[in-house]
Design a protein around this motif. Structure first.
Motif, PDB file in Angstrom:
ATOM      1  N   PRO A  47       0.803  -1.230   0.000  1.00 13.87           N
ATOM      2  CA  PRO A  47       0.000   0.000   0.000  1.00 13.87           C
ATOM      3  C   PRO A  47       0.838   1.282   0.000  1.00 13.87           C
ATOM      4  O   PRO A  47       0.390   2.326   0.451  1.00 13.87           O
ATOM      5  N   PHE A  48       2.061   1.191  -0.489  1.00 13.65           N
ATOM      6  CA  PHE A  48       2.939   2.343  -0.589  1.00 13.65           C
ATOM      7  C   PHE A  48       3.989   2.049  -1.647  1.00 13.65           C
ATOM      8  O   PHE A  48       4.209   0.898  -2.024  1.00 13.65           O
ATOM      9  N   GLU A  49       4.624   3.100  -2.147  1.00 11.29           N
ATOM     10  CA  GLU A  49       5.648   2.943  -3.172  1.00 11.29           C
ATOM     11  C   GLU A  49       6.929   2.396  -2.544  1.00 11.29           C
ATOM     12  O   GLU A  49       7.337   2.816  -1.465  1.00 11.29           O
ATOM     13  N   VAL A  50       7.563   1.463  -3.230  1.00  9.64           N
ATOM     14  CA  VAL A  50       8.824   0.901  -2.766  1.00  9.64           C
ATOM     15  C   VAL A  50       9.868   1.162  -3.846  1.00  9.64           C
ATOM     16  O   VAL A  50       9.665   0.808  -5.005  1.00  9.64           O
ATOM     17  N   LYS A  51      10.937   1.835  -3.446  1.00 11.53           N
ATOM     18  CA  LYS A  51      12.027   2.065  -4.384  1.00 11.53           C
ATOM     19  C   LYS A  51      13.324   2.205  -3.608  1.00 11.53           C
ATOM     20  O   LYS A  51      13.316   2.392  -2.397  1.00 11.53           O
ATOM     21  N   ARG A  52      14.411   2.087  -4.330  1.00 17.21           N
ATOM     22  CA  ARG A  52      15.718   2.179  -3.684  1.00 17.21           C
ATOM     23  C   ARG A  52      15.955   3.593  -3.184  1.00 17.21           C
ATOM     24  O   ARG A  52      15.531   4.569  -3.791  1.00 17.21           O
ATOM     25  N   ALA A  53      16.672   3.692  -2.074  1.00 18.14           N
ATOM     26  CA  ALA A  53      17.030   4.996  -1.525  1.00 18.14           C
ATOM     27  C   ALA A  53      18.017   5.675  -2.468  1.00 18.14           C
ATOM     28  O   ALA A  53      18.905   5.026  -3.024  1.00 18.14           O
ATOM     29  N   GLN A  54      17.849   6.960  -2.646  1.00 10.77           N
ATOM     30  CA  GLN A  54      18.753   7.733  -3.492  1.00 10.77           C
ATOM     31  C   GLN A  54      19.834   8.349  -2.615  1.00 10.77           C
ATOM     32  O   GLN A  54      19.532   8.930  -1.575  1.00 10.77           O
ATOM     33  N   PRO A  55      21.091   8.249  -3.044  1.00 10.95           N
ATOM     34  CA  PRO A  55      22.155   8.842  -2.237  1.00 10.95           C
ATOM     35  C   PRO A  55      22.046  10.369  -2.213  1.00 10.95           C
ATOM     36  O   PRO A  55      21.596  10.981  -3.188  1.00 10.95           O
TER      37      PRO A  55
END
Length: 93
Positions: A47-55
């Motif tokens: 129920p939320f967006e999942v993406k890699r953390a941006q440096p």
């Protein structure tokens, strides 16, 4: 409706933080997890967006410098040991 147990291993500090948050919201961990699971089922996914953390900018700059060092290692000072590099850093401090 019958119920069942779920056992989940999480970091103890994260658990304490989550319990404190949910308590402030007027619920316990079980209720919060049930809400999450119901929302996931309703969304047919998370129920939320999942993406890699941006440096951050500093990390991006350090990574760019590292890539440049790999392309042209002769342009950068080399050390025979960590202690040698540390001594130089401490002298400059």
């Amino acid at each position: 409706m019958s119920t069942t147990n779920i056992n989940v291993r999480i970091d103890s500090d994260l658990k304490l933080q989550a319990e404190s948050l949910f308590s402030d919201l007027g619920m316990n961990m079980s209720t919060a997890i049930t809400m999450f699971l119901k929302s996931a089922v309703a969304h047919d996914g998370l129920p939320f967006e999942v993406k890699r953390a941006q440096p951050n900018a500093e990390t991006r700059q350090a990574l760019a410098e590292y890539e440049e060092m790999k392309r042209d290692p002769a342009a950068y000072k080399r050390y025979d040991s960590f202690d040698e590099a540390l001594r130089e850093v401490l002298q400059d401090a």
